[in-house]
Design a protein around this motif. Sequence first.
Motif, PDB file in Angstrom:
ATOM      1  N   MET A  55      42.699  50.157  38.988  1.00  0.00           N
ATOM      2  CA  MET A  55      41.832  50.046  40.153  1.00  0.00           C
ATOM      3  C   MET A  55      41.744  48.573  40.561  1.00  0.00           C
ATOM      4  N   ILE A  56      41.877  48.296  41.860  1.00  0.00           N
ATOM      5  CA  ILE A  56      41.778  46.937  42.372  1.00  0.00           C
ATOM      6  C   ILE A  56      40.302  46.539  42.388  1.00  0.00           C
ATOM      7  N   ILE A  57      39.978  45.421  41.728  1.00  0.00           N
ATOM      8  CA  ILE A  57      38.585  44.963  41.703  1.00  0.00           C
ATOM      9  C   ILE A  57      38.420  43.617  42.394  1.00  0.00           C
ATOM     10  N   PHE A  58      39.545  42.953  42.702  1.00  0.00           N
ATOM     11  CA  PHE A  58      39.451  41.677  43.405  1.00  0.00           C
ATOM     12  C   PHE A  58      40.743  41.458  44.176  1.00  0.00           C
ATOM     13  N   SER A  59      40.586  40.984  45.430  1.00  0.00           N
ATOM     14  CA  SER A  59      41.756  40.724  46.251  1.00  0.00           C
ATOM     15  C   SER A  59      41.409  39.671  47.290  1.00  0.00           C
ATOM     16  N   THR A  60      42.306  38.717  47.452  1.00  0.00           N
ATOM     17  CA  THR A  60      42.104  37.695  48.477  1.00  0.00           C
ATOM     18  C   THR A  60      43.442  37.099  48.871  1.00  0.00           C
ATOM     19  N   LYS A  61      43.452  36.496  50.060  1.00  0.00           N
ATOM     20  CA  LYS A  61      44.653  35.828  50.555  1.00  0.00           C
ATOM     21  C   LYS A  61      44.193  34.564  51.280  1.00  0.00           C
ATOM     22  N   PHE A  62      44.788  33.417  50.911  1.00  0.00           N
ATOM     23  CA  PHE A  62      44.348  32.160  51.508  1.00  0.00           C
ATOM     24  C   PHE A  62      45.538  31.225  51.705  1.00  0.00           C
ATOM     25  N   TYR A  63      45.328  30.246  52.579  1.00  0.00           N
ATOM     26  CA  TYR A  63      46.375  29.265  52.879  1.00  0.00           C
ATOM     27  C   TYR A  63      46.363  28.136  51.849  1.00  0.00           C
ATOM     28  N   VAL A  64      47.559  27.640  51.536  1.00  0.00           N
ATOM     29  CA  VAL A  64      47.700  26.421  50.740  1.00  0.00           C
ATOM     30  C   VAL A  64      48.635  25.492  51.507  1.00  0.00           C
ATOM     31  N   ASN A  65      48.497  24.201  51.273  1.00  0.00           N
ATOM     32  CA  ASN A  65      49.308  23.246  52.020  1.00  0.00           C
ATOM     33  C   ASN A  65      50.736  23.173  51.479  1.00  0.00           C
ATOM     34  N   LYS A  66      51.585  22.448  52.182  1.00  0.00           N
ATOM     35  CA  LYS A  66      53.007  22.368  51.845  1.00  0.00           C
ATOM     36  C   LYS A  66      53.265  21.601  50.552  1.00  0.00           C
ATOM     37  N   GLU A  67      52.263  20.874  50.076  1.00  0.00           N
ATOM     38  CA  GLU A  67      52.439  20.160  48.817  1.00  0.00           C
ATOM     39  C   GLU A  67      52.569  21.128  47.633  1.00  0.00           C
TER      40      GLU A  67
END
Length: 472
Positions: free
Chosen positions: A1-13
């Motif tokens: 069961m999925i209990i945590f999910s997220t998607k975020f930006y990171v820089n090119k470094e």
Amino acid sequence: MIIFSTKFYVNKELTMEKFIELAFDWVNGSPHYGFNSICWNGEPLYEIETEKQKLSIVQSIDKKILALRLENRDDENVIWTNDFVYEEGDINNIILVRLARDAADKESYVSRKFNRPRLMKTILKLGYGAMDNDLPISDKPFLIKEDNLEKAEKIISGKTKYLLPVVYVTKKFIDNNTILDTNELAKDLAGTAHVMVEDSTELSSKLKEKTDGINPFNGAVHIYYTDKVGSRFIPDEFENGNSFRAKIVNSLCRRLAQVKVEDKYTWGTIRYQNLLAQYRQNQQQNSELENACEEILKIKENEHAQIVEEMEAELNELRSKVQNYEYAFQNKRREQHGNIVFECDETEFYDGEIKDMIMRLLQNEKSQMDTDPNQVGWRKYHVLKALLESNEIIGKGEELERELKNILSQVDRISSKDKKRLIELGFISRENKHNKLYFHGDDRYMITLGKTPGDSRAAANAASIAINTIVC
């Protein structure tokens, strides 16, 4: 069961190589995992497994997406699955994080508590978070003041779109404060949501006018999701800060865990596409291999045919020599009274060649004496007659003459079948001299094959010359 999910930006470094380096540092440095050492050399599918853990890495076909999965079975027999998906983008890169928890059997005890993967915290703590529209992705709260009040108004009114939800925190009128520790809240939600905090209650009054009264106020906390469906939380009179903070964090995580993830970011899709590409590549390689095998077989067949032809020629030559040796051996055995034996240094090219040659000469001599009544009474005549009557002509020379006349007197160019027959008769073709054949390899007896068709008279003359040269 999925209990945590997220998607975020990171820089090119944060490159793909750096991401893998941080991931390996996390796994190798953790006392909870039993991997001695992890070393990935970039293969499309990599897996390493211990008794209770399994680490897998898979890349998309275009090498733009990399998925890392860590599975761990704890002491309560609960399986925890950490999925990290890294995608290279044009402006910023993207990190997707999913945490799943499954009981291995019905007796397993499943705790409600969980911690976000440490790798995610490390990435943001090191400052790799990029800009999400006009808000930075970090583990620190964003303060709303008089000079950026318009930003708050746009968020509350739904005029600005972000990748992450926004948790908007207001101050209580009574003490211009909040029961929440907003710094800890920002750490809890780093990479999961933006935490925005009003600097004072005066801002609430101003926002009320700008937003027609839909803004939160007096210590309330509102979560603005990307689908514009939000949740508002008002602290109870006797609720402490930690429980209120946990309520907000848990509500937001439960909501995000239910959001469907794009197929290109799911572990199963990436792995399936990778395996499908490998299957198609293997099919193409098999087809190319089959074509290569067919070409090799054709080459080998041609080489084999040439070898067989050469061996047949060599075999015929050996047969001829054996026949000569057998004939010579029989002559040696017949060395009795009344027999005549001649010594000759010339090698006999076919059975009875030299004997038949002598018999022909004797026949010619006797034929000339047959017409003279005086000579028929001579001793010479009687001996010649006795020799001819006691010895038969084997006749291999006549057979050879017929074959040569049939082949060499053709007007058209001699075919490959005829050349093969000439080789069977004892003629040898030497390297770079394909139009010249030597009888049993003897340079003294050579015939020339025409390269172009000639008239019948020229062909007949060539056949006559060859026969007179070779056959007595």
